[in-house]
Each structure stands twice: as structure tokens, then as C-alpha cells.
Design a protein around this motif. Structure first.
Motif, PDB file in Angstrom:
ATOM      1  N   LYS A   1       0.809  -1.219   0.000  1.00  0.00           N
ATOM      2  CA  LYS A   1       0.000   0.000   0.000  1.00  0.00           C
ATOM      3  C   LYS A   1       0.847   1.275   0.000  1.00  0.00           C
ATOM      4  N   GLY A   2       2.082   1.190   0.477  1.00  0.00           N
ATOM      5  CA  GLY A   2       2.901   2.390   0.598  1.00  0.00           C
ATOM      6  C   GLY A   2       2.645   3.078   1.926  1.00  0.00           C
ATOM      7  N   GLU A   3       1.391   3.455   2.144  1.00  0.00           N
ATOM      8  CA  GLU A   3       0.958   4.035   3.418  1.00  0.00           C
ATOM      9  C   GLU A   3      -0.473   3.599   3.674  1.00  0.00           C
ATOM     10  N   ILE A   4      -0.788   3.209   4.913  1.00  0.00           N
ATOM     11  CA  ILE A   4      -2.099   2.658   5.228  1.00  0.00           C
ATOM     12  C   ILE A   4      -2.452   3.041   6.663  1.00  0.00           C
ATOM     13  N   SER A   5      -3.747   3.200   6.896  1.00  0.00           N
ATOM     14  CA  SER A   5      -4.165   3.536   8.261  1.00  0.00           C
ATOM     15  C   SER A   5      -3.998   2.314   9.162  1.00  0.00           C
ATOM     16  N   LEU A   6      -3.770   2.579  10.438  1.00  0.00           N
ATOM     17  CA  LEU A   6      -3.565   1.493  11.388  1.00  0.00           C
ATOM     18  C   LEU A   6      -4.792   0.600  11.478  1.00  0.00           C
ATOM     19  N   LYS A   7      -5.958   1.193  11.367  1.00  0.00           N
ATOM     20  CA  LYS A   7      -7.204   0.427  11.450  1.00  0.00           C
ATOM     21  C   LYS A   7      -7.340  -0.549  10.287  1.00  0.00           C
ATOM     22  N   LYS A   8      -7.058  -0.071   9.061  1.00  0.00           N
ATOM     23  CA  LYS A   8      -7.161  -0.943   7.884  1.00  0.00           C
ATOM     24  C   LYS A   8      -6.081  -2.031   7.914  1.00  0.00           C
ATOM     25  N   LEU A   9      -4.891  -1.635   8.352  1.00  0.00           N
ATOM     26  CA  LEU A   9      -3.816  -2.621   8.451  1.00  0.00           C
ATOM     27  C   LEU A   9      -4.183  -3.735   9.415  1.00  0.00           C
ATOM     28  N   ARG A  10      -4.745  -3.334  10.596  1.00  0.00           N
ATOM     29  CA  ARG A  10      -5.161  -4.323  11.586  1.00  0.00           C
ATOM     30  C   ARG A  10      -6.226  -5.257  10.996  1.00  0.00           C
TER      31      ARG A  10
END
Length: 326
Positions: free
Chosen positions: A274-283
Motif C-alpha cells: 500500500k505504501g501508506e495505510i491507516s492502522l485500522k485498515k492494516l489491523r
């Protein structure tokens, strides 16, 4: 079996273990290998096509060394069988996507069995129960047909060469015989009875020589065939031991890989994609992967594990609820 040296860490790797080495070693990228036998360098996927290397006899045999026609017959047959995989990938237009994927994986192995029963066991060991046996049956038929066509071409070429050599030998023998007869005619032209007797003697002598040569050729052919059969039997026994050892290692490796879930690798994989992703989506993504891997775990436990594991991943940074690689 071809053996490479990793030019990043210096480790010696058998060909089937190369892909796994670079998959799980972060410091050994990009792929850069050197063949232990021929000292050629390979980058990226170039090593996949390096299925056969020089023998010790060729390496230390000196300038102008050539192998005997009967040498390494078993290895030559195995190499022809391995080449079938690459030939199908390069030339066949009738492969399904599933068949092509299986062939791509097989091209990385050198111990592919030539017997159907052993081949099916080998496929199960490499791919587990994820393969469709109907697809495997179809693929085996295509490989067998391609191998037969290749063998027939090689045999036809060998027979043509043999016929050409025999034709030259027979022509030479005929010329020698004719010259001898002509010399006898000129020398003994004055005495017809003696001349006839000499001709008969020469013909008998020529026939005797031809019979001796035929017997000698038959004896040499029989000895060569017996030597080839013994060598092929010895090679087959050694290859069977090697195949059994490789299958055991592959099976153990698959069991080890399937029993572990690498939180760190999966987290890094998702973030790098993703390059950069929110912590919520990553979790959410990583927990879903873990739930799929471990059927007995609850979502709460998986989430709790994620929160603990992510703190130990030094390759990422978290700022304002955004996660990216450091």
C-alpha cells in the motif's frame, strides 16, 4: 544436481532451495548467484534455466576431452525429460493456465520422476492437495508425448549418422577388394587356371574377413549394451535415493511453513504493497489473514496479538494513525 553460491551471503544452495532462500532473507536481495561447477553468474530468474552443468570428467579432462557415446546415459535421459518441461512452456499453445503454472514450478526442480506413479507422488509432495488430478493427468500425457517425439528425433539423427559411417566403410572395403582383384588379374594373366584359383582364394579370404568383422562388431555392441544397462541401473538407484531425500525435505519444509504465521512478514508485506495505510485498515487486513490461517482463533484474540506484534516491527513507523515503512 546444480549447486549455486549466493553472492550476498556466501551460502551454498541446491537449486530447489534457491527461491525459499531469497523469499525469507531480507539481506539477500536482489538475486545474484554463481554456479559452483561452471562459475557462471546468474541474476534474477536466469538461474531457473540452468538445469545441467559440466561433469567432473569434462572439467578436469584437459583440452579436447570428449565423453564416450555410452557415458552418462541415465543422466542424458533424465536431462531430456527435464528439457520436456521447458520445451512445453516455450512451444506449446495448448496449455491451460493451471498446467502452465505447474510447469513453471516444475522447471525449478531437477529430480522430476520419469515414471507416472512416482511423478504423481512428486506432484502431491510439491503442491499438496491443492492440485486438480484431472489437470495433472492431462499434463502428464502432454509431457509423455513431447518426450517421445524428442527421443524419436534423436534416434533418427543417430541412425542417419551411423548409416552414413557404415556406407563409407563398405565403400572403402569394396574399393580395396576391387584393387586387389585387378592386381591379381594383371599379375597372373598368362595362366587362366591359376588365375581362377587365385580369384576363388581371394573371394574366400574376403568373405572370411567380413565374417570376422561382423562377429567383432556384434561382440562390441553387446559389451556396450551391457555396460550401458549396468550404468543406467546404478544411476537409477542413486537418483531414487536422491528423490526420496528431496521429497522428505520438501514435505518437512511445507509442514514447517504451514504451521507458522509470521506476523512481522505479513505486516511488512501489506504496508509495502500500500505504501501508506491507516492502522485500522492494516489491523483489519492482517487479522483477516491470521483468521484464515488459524481456524480456531477468535477475532478478539487475533486483534490482541496484532497489537502486541506490531510494536515489535522495527521496519515500520506509525504517525497520526498512519503506517508506512521506515
Amino acid at each position: 544436481m546444480v549447486v549455486f553460491t549466493c553472492n550476498n551471503c556466501g551460502e551454498c544452495l541446491q537449486k530447489p532451495k534457491v527461491a525459499k532462500h531469497f523469499q525469507f532473507s531480507n539481506r539477500c536481495n536482489p538475486v545474484f548467484l554463481t554456479c559452483v561447477d561452471c562459475h557462471k553468474d546468474f541474476r534474477g530468474d536466469e538461474y531457473v534455466k540452468h538445469t545441467k552443468c559440466i561433469t567432473e570428467d569434462e572439467r578436469y579432462g584437459g583440452k579436447g576431452f570428449t565423453l564416450k557415446a555410452s557415458a552418462n546415459k541415465g543422466e542424458r535421459k533424465q536431462q531430456e525429460w527435464i528439457n520436456v518441461v521447458q520445451n512445453l512452456l516455450n512451444t506449446s499453445m495448448n496449455l491451460s493456465s493451471a498446467e502452465r503454472n505447474i510447469l513453471n514450478t516444475l522447471s525449478k526442480h531437477e529430480n522430476i520422476p520419469r515414471k507416472k506413479a512416482k511423478f504423481l507422488n512428486f506432484i502431491r509432495s510439491v503442491f499438496g492437495n491443492r492440485v486438480n488430478m484431472t489437470v495433472i493427468e492431462s499434463l502428464w500425457t502432454k509431457m509423455e508425448e513431447t518426450f517421445k517425439e524428442s527421443s524419436q528425433k534423436i534416434q533418427s539423427s543417430s541412425e542417419n549418422d551411423s548409416n552414413s559411417k557404415n556406407g563409407k566403410i563398405e565403400k572403402l572395403e569394396d574399393n580395396v577388394s576391387e584393387n586387389q582383384n585387378n592386381e591379381n588379374i594383371v599379375k597372373e594373366n598368362g595362366d587362366s587356371e591359376k588365375h581362377n584359383g587365385t580369384n576363388n582364394s581371394n573371394e574366400s579370404e574376403q568373405q572370411g574377413k567380413k565374417k570376422k568383422k561382423s562377429k567383432k562388431r556384434a561382440l562390441e555392441t553387446t559389451e556396450i549394451q551391457e555396460a550401458e544397462e549396468k550404468e543406467e541401473e546404478s544411476v537409477a538407484k542413486k537418483r531414487m535415493k536422491t528423490d526420496l531425500k528431496e521429497l522428505t525435505e520438501i514435505s518437512a519444509s511445507q509442514e514447517e511453513d504451514s504451521s507458522k504465521f509470521s506476523w512481522k512478514n505479513i505486516i511488512i508485506e501489506v504496508v509495502s504493497t500500500k505504501g501508506e495505510i491507516s492502522l485500522k485498515k492494516l489491523r483489519k487486513k492482517v487479522v483477516a489473514r491470521y483468521m484464515e490461517h488459524s481456524n480456531n482463533s477468535s477475532n478478539e484474540k487475533a486483534t490482541s496479538k496484532f497489537d502486541k506484534k506490531i510494536k515489535k516491527v522495527s521496519e515500520i513507523s506509525i504517525n497520526d494513525d498512519k503506517v508506512k515503512l521506515t
